[in-house]
Design a protein around this motif. Sequence first.
Motif, mmCIF file in Angstrom:
data_model
loop_
_atom_site.group_PDB
_atom_site.id
_atom_site.type_symbol
_atom_site.label_atom_id
_atom_site.label_comp_id
_atom_site.label_asym_id
_atom_site.label_seq_id
_atom_site.Cartn_x
_atom_site.Cartn_y
_atom_site.Cartn_z
ATOM 1 N N THR A 143 22.487 20.991 46.430
ATOM 2 C CA THR A 143 23.067 19.983 47.336
ATOM 3 C C THR A 143 24.490 20.392 47.735
ATOM 4 N N THR A 158 24.384 23.320 50.230
ATOM 5 C CA THR A 158 23.924 22.856 51.546
ATOM 6 C C THR A 158 25.032 22.084 52.273
ATOM 7 N N SER A 159 25.842 21.338 51.498
ATOM 8 C CA SER A 159 26.895 20.499 52.105
ATOM 9 C C SER A 159 27.976 21.348 52.768
ATOM 10 N N LYS A 209 28.669 21.452 56.550
ATOM 11 C CA LYS A 209 29.176 20.273 57.276
ATOM 12 C C LYS A 209 30.648 20.054 56.965
ATOM 13 N N LEU A 214 33.968 18.456 55.476
ATOM 14 C CA LEU A 214 34.154 17.773 54.192
ATOM 15 C C LEU A 214 35.203 16.683 54.308
ATOM 16 N N MET A 241 31.965 15.468 47.674
ATOM 17 C CA MET A 241 30.971 16.158 46.844
ATOM 18 C C MET A 241 31.281 16.014 45.350
ATOM 19 N N GLN A 271 30.006 12.475 44.720
ATOM 20 C CA GLN A 271 28.541 12.425 44.863
ATOM 21 C C GLN A 271 27.838 13.135 43.694
#
Length: 265
Positions: A22, A25-26, A29, A31, A46, A49
Amino acid sequence: MSINYPELLHIVKGWVEEAGETIRTSMDKPLNIETKSNVNDLVTEMDYQTEAFFKEKIAAHYPHHQMLGEEGTGESLRSTKGVLWIIDPIDGTTNFVHQQYNFAISIGIFEDGVGQLGIVYDVMKREWFTALKGEGAFQNDKQLEKRKPVTLEKAIVGLNSRWLVWEHKNGGEKLHDLVHKSRSARSYGSAALELCYVACGRLDTYINLRLSPWDYAGSLIILKEVGASATTFSNENPSLLEKGTFIASAPSLHEELLSYMPEIK
Ligand code: IPD
Ligand code: CA
Ligand code: CA
Ligand code: CA
């Protein structure tokens, strides 16, 4: 009922793998980056999360276990009784933000204060450091050898140069002396990884004047399994609940290195 730690290691590695995927993959994008105690103390969505991911997993599968995490989980915890998971969801957030490299997920599991299971996962390199109490430590699938003796002249010191600046401002010279007498110094920006580097021999010591339990919880168990020493500057066992000084080193070096540690008031 007693816990089957080899089975738990397998389960937790699966969770860490999922969290790592995860995070990777983030990175495509934008932040959301915030600051905490000062402008250089970064935290991202992140970090929150990933901590929430582990908190939910633990609550669902092991409701009687406690958790302490950097981003607020268990902040009122005052006891290490029972089973305690100490988690740093991203160790090396500055690297994560600035370099997208050299950061890790770190988990240590303790039973009544005794380290049982340690995992440190370098998310981008996909490198695992793992250990079970009494079963040895592993770098991916390779069992790590016990740390061999090394002299200071041949030692590589892990130390953030900010601490040399701090020491200079406070009128000290001991760490300067130590770096001068060693072969060289390195700083990677993730305490959890740097401690695993002491375990596997990439570094011979790692020194930090202010570390938190989540920075070292996973690595502590890994260090212990290879016979490396890990203490405060006063040669005490590091706390599982409070911040403090921290030094880990090849066993042959530890006592000598302690004499170079600055006094912290
Ligand atoms: C930090 C990193 C860094 C160390 C700091 C830690 P974070 O953790 O491990 O290398 O020098 O003391 O706080 O905030 O990135 O999880
Ligand atoms: Ca942090
Ligand atoms: Ca950390
Ligand atoms: Ca962190």
